[in-house]
Design an enzyme around this catalytic site. Structure first.
Site, PDB file in Angstrom:
ATOM      1  N   ARG A  58       0.804  -1.219   0.000  1.00 47.76           N
ATOM      2  CA  ARG A  58       0.000   0.000   0.000  1.00 47.76           C
ATOM      3  C   ARG A  58       0.840   1.272   0.000  1.00 47.76           C
ATOM      4  NH1 ARG A  58      -2.718  -4.146   1.812  1.00 47.76           N
ATOM      5  NH2 ARG A  58      -0.677  -4.595   2.653  1.00 47.76           N
ATOM      6  N   LYS A  86      26.082  -4.452  -1.613  1.00 50.14           N
ATOM      7  CA  LYS A  86      27.561  -4.539  -1.582  1.00 50.14           C
ATOM      8  C   LYS A  86      28.113  -3.878  -0.330  1.00 50.14           C
ATOM      9  CE  LYS A  86      27.560  -3.721  -6.552  1.00 50.14           C
ATOM     10  NZ  LYS A  86      27.890  -2.662  -7.513  1.00 50.14           N
ATOM     11  N   ARG A 108      11.283   3.800   3.969  1.00 45.75           N
ATOM     12  CA  ARG A 108      10.820   2.774   4.917  1.00 45.75           C
ATOM     13  C   ARG A 108      12.037   1.954   5.325  1.00 45.75           C
ATOM     14  NH1 ARG A 108       5.664  -1.153   4.623  1.00 45.75           N
ATOM     15  NH2 ARG A 108       4.737   0.823   5.250  1.00 45.75           N
ATOM     16  N   HIS A 136       4.642   5.730  11.661  1.00 49.78           N
ATOM     17  CA  HIS A 136       4.200   5.611  10.274  1.00 49.78           C
ATOM     18  C   HIS A 136       3.223   6.779  10.058  1.00 49.78           C
ATOM     19  CE1 HIS A 136       3.077   4.064   6.485  1.00 49.78           C
ATOM     20  NE2 HIS A 136       2.729   2.833   6.791  1.00 49.78           N
TER      21      HIS A 136
HETATM   22  N1   CP Z   1      -0.303  -0.041   5.820  1.00 55.15           N
HETATM   23  C1   CP Z   1       0.904  -0.336   5.301  1.00 55.15           C
HETATM   24  O1   CP Z   1       1.941   0.248   5.668  1.00 55.15           O
HETATM   25  O2   CP Z   1       0.865  -1.319   4.343  1.00 55.15           O
HETATM   26  P1   CP Z   1       2.123  -1.765   3.481  1.00 55.15           P
HETATM   27  O3   CP Z   1       3.089  -2.462   4.428  1.00 55.15           O
HETATM   28  O4   CP Z   1       1.582  -2.693   2.441  1.00 55.15           O
HETATM   29  O5   CP Z   1       2.755  -0.546   2.911  1.00 55.15           O
END
Ligand code: CP
Length: 318
Positions: A58, A86, A108, A136
């Site tokens: 997502r 590497k 991420r 998040h």
């Molecule tokens: N909600 C969410 O972060 O989903 P994904 O891990 O698929 O990005």
């Protein structure tokens, strides 16, 4: 009014007005996704790079769609086939991408603090797309957007967050955001998955699901973060599902118009039954839809183009 920040690392980076500005901007962008030609020229000439060191469906896809709908150039760094394999460090990787004139990087990473480290050393804007069990923020923003869209308000609602609070970056960001905006937050889960510092978070803590659900306006279900659990925190998945799975029977204990949310990916039959996940109360796919509009708003507001008063985010594509 532009945002006062260069980066979005935590919901705590925002004040209440900025949080509302992002939601209102996302509302104006949502309509772009319903057009035949889903594109506006707002970020033409800007470059966005997705740096995902953990799997994602997502978040990565919606940032990509958001950037493309705003006419930005978007690059997905394939981490496994990059020079990270590497031994290149995160910072050196990001510095080299910045040297190619990336305006914004969406990061991420499994380590809490990785996007904050980059933000400290980069002039490019850094957007946290999930760092370890820390935060998040864009998930919290799309959750609030979805609640406001369905409930027409955020103030005065009772939101129940269920499950693995200890390892959940989604829960941390959602709690900060909901508290800032005036919602009552309850958390419920196995005692082993409730962090010790919870008493400082300003939430009500429950261990029995049915008690937490009484009077609930929204139920936010969390995925079991098995990849972050160093040891087993409950005897079996079946036991977890029996005690903390949202079933039709349990759903009936909340308000009649309760909204069921889940950030995804969902484990059907574990934290949520298929009947509830696909039922009338579920907003799970709306969350995915709204994620694109919210990420368009975040990219737009952090891109710097808002300094130019003549930019209209709604301007149609030529
Ligand atoms: N909600 C969410 O972060 O989903 P994904 O891990 O698929 O990005």
């Amino acid at each position: 009014m532009p945002l006062k920040i260069k980066d979005l690392i935590s919901i705590k980076d925002l004040d209440r007005d900025e949080l509302r500005l992002i939601l209102d901007t996302a509302e104006s962008f949502k309509e772009v996704g319903a057009r035949d030609i889903k594109k506006v020229p707002t970020l033409r000439g800007k470059t966005v790079v997705n740096l995902f060191f953990e799997p994602s469906t997502r978040t990565r896809t919606s940032f990509e769609l958001a950037a493309k709908r705003l006419s930005a150039d978007l690059v997905n760094l394939a981490v496994n086939s990059s020079s990270v394999a590497k031994g290149e460090t995160l910072l050196d990787t990001a510095r080299n991408i910045e040297a190619m004139q990336a305006d914004l990087m969406v990061v991420r990473h499994p380590c809490a603090g990785a996007p904050a480290l980059l933000a400290k050393h980069m002039t490019s804007g850094i957007i946290n797309a999930g760092d370890g069990a820390h935060e998040h923020p864009t998930q919290a923003l799309l959750d609030l957007f979805t609640i406001r869209e369905r409930k027409k308000t955020l103030e005065g609602l009772t939101v129940v967050i269920v499950g693995d609070i200890l390892h959940s970056r989604v829960a941390r960001s959602a709690i900060h955001a909901l508290k800032m905006i005036g919602s009552t937050v309850r958390v419920v889960g196995p005692p082993t998955m409730i962090p010790r510092e919870i008493m400082h978070w300003g939430v009500e803590v429950f261990y029995q699901y049915e008690m937490a659900l009484k009077g609930a306006d929204v139920i936010m279900i969390l995925r079991l973060q098995l990849e972050r659990q160093g040891r087993s925190l409950f005897p079996t998945i079946r036991e977890y599902a029996n005690l903390y799975g949202l079933t039709v029977r349990r759903l009936a204990m909340a308000k009649d118009d309760v909204l069921v949310m889940h950030p995804g990916p969902i484990n059907r039959g574990v934290e949520i039954s298929p009947e509830v996940a696909d039922g009338l109360s579920s907003a799970i796919l709306s969350q995915a839809t709204n994620g694109v509009a919210v990420r368009m708003a975040v990219l737009y507001l952090l891109s710097g183009v808002i300094k130019n008063e003549s930019v209209d985010p709604q301007r149609p594509a030529h």
